[in-house]
Motif scaffolding. Sequence first.
Motif, PDB file in Angstrom:
ATOM      1  N   GLU A  80      64.879 -90.574 -55.211  1.00 56.65           N
ATOM      2  CA  GLU A  80      65.082 -89.327 -54.757  1.00 56.65           C
ATOM      3  C   GLU A  80      63.771 -88.836 -54.097  1.00 56.65           C
ATOM      4  O   GLU A  80      63.653 -87.662 -53.651  1.00 56.65           O
ATOM      5  CB  GLU A  80      65.371 -88.410 -56.068  1.00 56.65           C
ATOM      6  CG  GLU A  80      64.093 -88.322 -56.855  1.00 56.65           C
ATOM      7  CD  GLU A  80      64.094 -87.229 -57.887  1.00 56.65           C
ATOM      8  OE1 GLU A  80      64.219 -85.959 -57.549  1.00 56.65           O
ATOM      9  OE2 GLU A  80      64.134 -87.657 -59.187  1.00 56.65           O
ATOM     10  N   CYS A 112      66.659 -88.270 -61.196  1.00 59.80           N
ATOM     11  CA  CYS A 112      65.897 -89.447 -61.981  1.00 59.80           C
ATOM     12  C   CYS A 112      67.292 -90.271 -62.562  1.00 59.80           C
ATOM     13  O   CYS A 112      66.910 -91.577 -63.093  1.00 59.80           O
ATOM     14  CB  CYS A 112      65.159 -89.084 -63.185  1.00 59.80           C
ATOM     15  SG  CYS A 112      63.852 -88.254 -62.532  1.00 59.80           S
ATOM     16  N   LYS A 243      59.928 -85.391 -77.983  1.00 57.89           N
ATOM     17  CA  LYS A 243      61.023 -84.480 -78.487  1.00 57.89           C
ATOM     18  C   LYS A 243      62.636 -84.833 -78.575  1.00 57.89           C
ATOM     19  O   LYS A 243      63.448 -84.725 -79.263  1.00 57.89           O
ATOM     20  CB  LYS A 243      60.978 -83.310 -77.480  1.00 57.89           C
ATOM     21  CG  LYS A 243      59.607 -82.496 -77.669  1.00 57.89           C
ATOM     22  CD  LYS A 243      59.446 -81.418 -76.808  1.00 57.89           C
ATOM     23  CE  LYS A 243      58.205 -80.837 -76.904  1.00 57.89           C
ATOM     24  NZ  LYS A 243      58.055 -79.523 -76.116  1.00 57.89           N
TER      25      LYS A 243
HETATM   26  P1  HMG Z   1      53.304 -75.686 -68.993  1.00 62.65           P
HETATM   27  O1  HMG Z   1      53.669 -74.287 -68.776  1.00 62.65           O
HETATM   28  O2  HMG Z   1      51.993 -76.352 -68.400  1.00 62.65           O
HETATM   29  O3  HMG Z   1      53.212 -76.327 -70.467  1.00 62.65           O
HETATM   30  O4  HMG Z   1      54.525 -76.664 -68.282  1.00 62.65           O
HETATM   31  P2  HMG Z   1      53.108 -75.454 -71.448  1.00 62.65           P
HETATM   32  O5  HMG Z   1      52.058 -74.376 -71.647  1.00 62.65           O
HETATM   33  O6  HMG Z   1      54.260 -75.151 -72.331  1.00 62.65           O
HETATM   34  O7  HMG Z   1      52.330 -76.661 -72.587  1.00 62.65           O
HETATM   35  C1  HMG Z   1      52.786 -78.037 -72.672  1.00 62.65           C
HETATM   36  C2  HMG Z   1      52.647 -78.453 -74.052  1.00 62.65           C
HETATM   37  O8  HMG Z   1      51.265 -78.537 -74.430  1.00 62.65           O
HETATM   38  C3  HMG Z   1      53.149 -77.416 -75.046  1.00 62.65           C
HETATM   39  O9  HMG Z   1      53.736 -78.202 -76.183  1.00 62.65           O
HETATM   40  C4  HMG Z   1      51.771 -76.681 -75.462  1.00 62.65           C
HETATM   41  O10 HMG Z   1      51.876 -76.084 -76.841  1.00 62.65           O
HETATM   42  C5  HMG Z   1      50.951 -78.064 -75.512  1.00 62.65           C
HETATM   43  P3  HMG Z   1      55.164 -77.806 -76.726  1.00 62.65           P
HETATM   44  O11 HMG Z   1      55.378 -76.374 -77.029  1.00 62.65           O
HETATM   45  O12 HMG Z   1      56.247 -78.288 -75.553  1.00 62.65           O
HETATM   46  O13 HMG Z   1      55.362 -78.815 -77.939  1.00 62.65           O
HETATM   47  N1  HMG Z   1      49.437 -77.575 -75.364  1.00 62.65           N
HETATM   48  C6  HMG Z   1      48.475 -78.052 -76.131  1.00 62.65           C
HETATM   49  N2  HMG Z   1      48.197 -79.358 -76.887  1.00 62.65           N
HETATM   50  C7  HMG Z   1      47.191 -79.618 -77.430  1.00 62.65           C
HETATM   51  N3  HMG Z   1      46.121 -78.961 -77.033  1.00 62.65           N
HETATM   52  C8  HMG Z   1      45.996 -77.944 -76.154  1.00 62.65           C
HETATM   53  C9  HMG Z   1      47.264 -77.523 -75.620  1.00 62.65           C
HETATM   54  N4  HMG Z   1      47.524 -76.349 -74.677  1.00 62.65           N
HETATM   55  C10 HMG Z   1      48.951 -76.438 -74.680  1.00 62.65           C
HETATM   56  N5  HMG Z   1      44.618 -77.461 -75.791  1.00 62.65           N
HETATM   57  C11 HMG Z   1      56.264 -78.387 -68.169  1.00 62.65           C
HETATM   58  C12 HMG Z   1      55.006 -77.846 -69.197  1.00 62.65           C
HETATM   59  C13 HMG Z   1      56.668 -79.738 -68.696  1.00 62.65           C
HETATM   60  C14 HMG Z   1      57.294 -77.305 -68.309  1.00 62.65           C
HETATM   61  C15 HMG Z   1      55.750 -78.653 -66.631  1.00 62.65           C
HETATM   62  O14 HMG Z   1      54.935 -79.544 -66.570  1.00 62.65           O
HETATM   63  C16 HMG Z   1      56.895 -78.955 -65.645  1.00 62.65           C
HETATM   64  O15 HMG Z   1      57.743 -78.032 -65.194  1.00 62.65           O
HETATM   65  N6  HMG Z   1      56.929 -80.257 -65.386  1.00 62.65           N
HETATM   66  C17 HMG Z   1      58.009 -80.640 -64.657  1.00 62.65           C
HETATM   67  C18 HMG Z   1      59.403 -80.339 -65.126  1.00 62.65           C
HETATM   68  C19 HMG Z   1      59.904 -81.564 -66.249  1.00 62.65           C
HETATM   69  O16 HMG Z   1      59.033 -82.611 -66.260  1.00 62.65           O
HETATM   70  N7  HMG Z   1      60.862 -81.341 -66.911  1.00 62.65           N
HETATM   71  C20 HMG Z   1      61.123 -82.564 -68.089  1.00 62.65           C
HETATM   72  C21 HMG Z   1      62.713 -82.367 -68.119  1.00 62.65           C
HETATM   73  S1  HMG Z   1      63.596 -82.501 -66.746  1.00 62.65           S
HETATM   74  C22 HMG Z   1      63.554 -84.443 -66.315  1.00 62.65           C
HETATM   75  O17 HMG Z   1      63.079 -84.890 -66.959  1.00 62.65           O
HETATM   76  C23 HMG Z   1      63.938 -84.523 -64.701  1.00 62.65           C
HETATM   77  C24 HMG Z   1      62.838 -84.832 -63.841  1.00 62.65           C
HETATM   78  O18 HMG Z   1      62.308 -86.094 -64.034  1.00 62.65           O
HETATM   79  C25 HMG Z   1      63.255 -84.759 -62.561  1.00 62.65           C
HETATM   80  C26 HMG Z   1      64.434 -85.462 -62.107  1.00 62.65           C
HETATM   81  O19 HMG Z   1      65.561 -85.750 -62.710  1.00 62.65           O
HETATM   82  O20 HMG Z   1      64.544 -86.020 -60.914  1.00 62.65           O
HETATM   83  C27 HMG Z   1      61.721 -83.726 -64.075  1.00 62.65           C
END
Ligand code: HMG
Length: 385
Positions: A80, A112, A243
């Motif tokens: 992609e 993906c 998860k």
């Molecule tokens: P964010 O806003 O930075 O994360 O975005 P957050 O604040 O929700 O924190 C992430 C986790 O870290 C949370 O855990 C926090 O609690 C924890 P959860 O509630 O999820 O269990 N956390 C901590 N843990 C330990 N010590 C600390 C601490 N602070 C926080 N100090 C997000 C996270 C994944 C949303 C972002 O990185 C993002 O948008 N990523 C891109 C999208 C993505 O990867 N999506 C996955 C599903 S879609 C997919 O897989 C398709 C894809 O590959 C594309 C395709 O198909 O082509 C993306």
Amino acid sequence: MTKVGIDKISFYVPKHYIALSTLAEKQGIDPEKYSRGIGQNKIAMPSHDEDVVTLAAEAAAKIVAEEDAAKIDTVLFATESGIDQSKAAGVYVHELLKLPQRCRVVELKHACYSGTAALQLACGHVTRKPDRKVLVIASDVSRYDLASPAEATQGCGAVAMLVSANPRLLEIEATSGCHTEDIMDFWRPNYRKTPLVDGKFSTIKYLNALSGSWEDYAQQGGRDFNEMAQFCYHLPFTMMGVKAHRKLSSINKAQNDQGLIEPGMIYNREVGNCYAASLYLSLASMLDNMDADLSGRPVGLFSYGSGAVAEFFTAVVQPGYRDRLFREHHRSLLEDRTALSYEDYEAMWHTPDPQDGTSHIMPNAARGQFRLTHIDEHKRHYAAA
Ligand code: HMG
């Protein structure tokens, strides 16, 4: 019926990476958010003379080298982060690897998921023509906007697989469960270099698609959850796999055993998201890092592509598979790398993109045998060292 599946698997990652602790330091946040919260350590970064073509050629060269190339009549290139809207990136790889001209080459896309589409199409082809082989390559550069929440989930890499009849690594079983739903969780309009992403929504939809795919798999008469020796998931970041497995275990009222996914997360933690290649990097990680002998055992595979298309399917590990792995090569690719400072990472992130046809020579930084040497008159030029 003839068995079809993966005869060889090999991946490639470039030598540069940025440690997520370096990114966290720059952002002034707790590095454990990345190491524990999303379960990632490093982001693999391509240098300016590397792209999906060179990564793919490096991954594929390893498995094509000792092969009777004349038997490969099809190259399926899943990506992609393609480099052209018309010409398939696989055609450049076909030339770099000196594959026979009597061959079809095509590029596949759905976020993906496309690596799995390519694998399933390849299995269909060799079922019809068991004396032929298909080179399946998934190659992607995952790049999000700097300073966005998704930045920590970047990465890149390529996985190449040789698909054949009577495969020596994994038989891909015919039963699979699919799920498609028109959603906007992650997408990249033609005029954008980076995707738009609704991150939290995407993680919910990923889990929803897992339930849908599993339900369809079960309805098709698939194997019982408890039969699987291991599970590999699409891993945008490894905590997503944790998860996913928790969810699938709960659907099946089974114990949530982390040991069933850990071997398949080792490499991905050190590479980051490589989109279409991620599930297959997890598969390579699982095969290379499992202590127990998996011969004859089924493994569950879950593929997710935002937008969204997903599939759950199974592969049966073939006796003698360990002799066919490139374990030492893979480990040395990951160990022998150079950490970037934040400033160098930022400079590397801004890939040269001459849109006016002017000439741009790429500095020699890649460690592999294939390079993007220059872009001139809107044409990309590659060379083998
Ligand atoms: P964010 O806003 O930075 O994360 O975005 P957050 O604040 O929700 O924190 C992430 C986790 O870290 C949370 O855990 C926090 O609690 C924890 P959860 O509630 O999820 O269990 N956390 C901590 N843990 C330990 N010590 C600390 C601490 N602070 C926080 N100090 C997000 C996270 C994944 C949303 C972002 O990185 C993002 O948008 N990523 C891109 C999208 C993505 O990867 N999506 C996955 C599903 S879609 C997919 O897989 C398709 C894809 O590959 C594309 C395709 O198909 O082509 C993306």
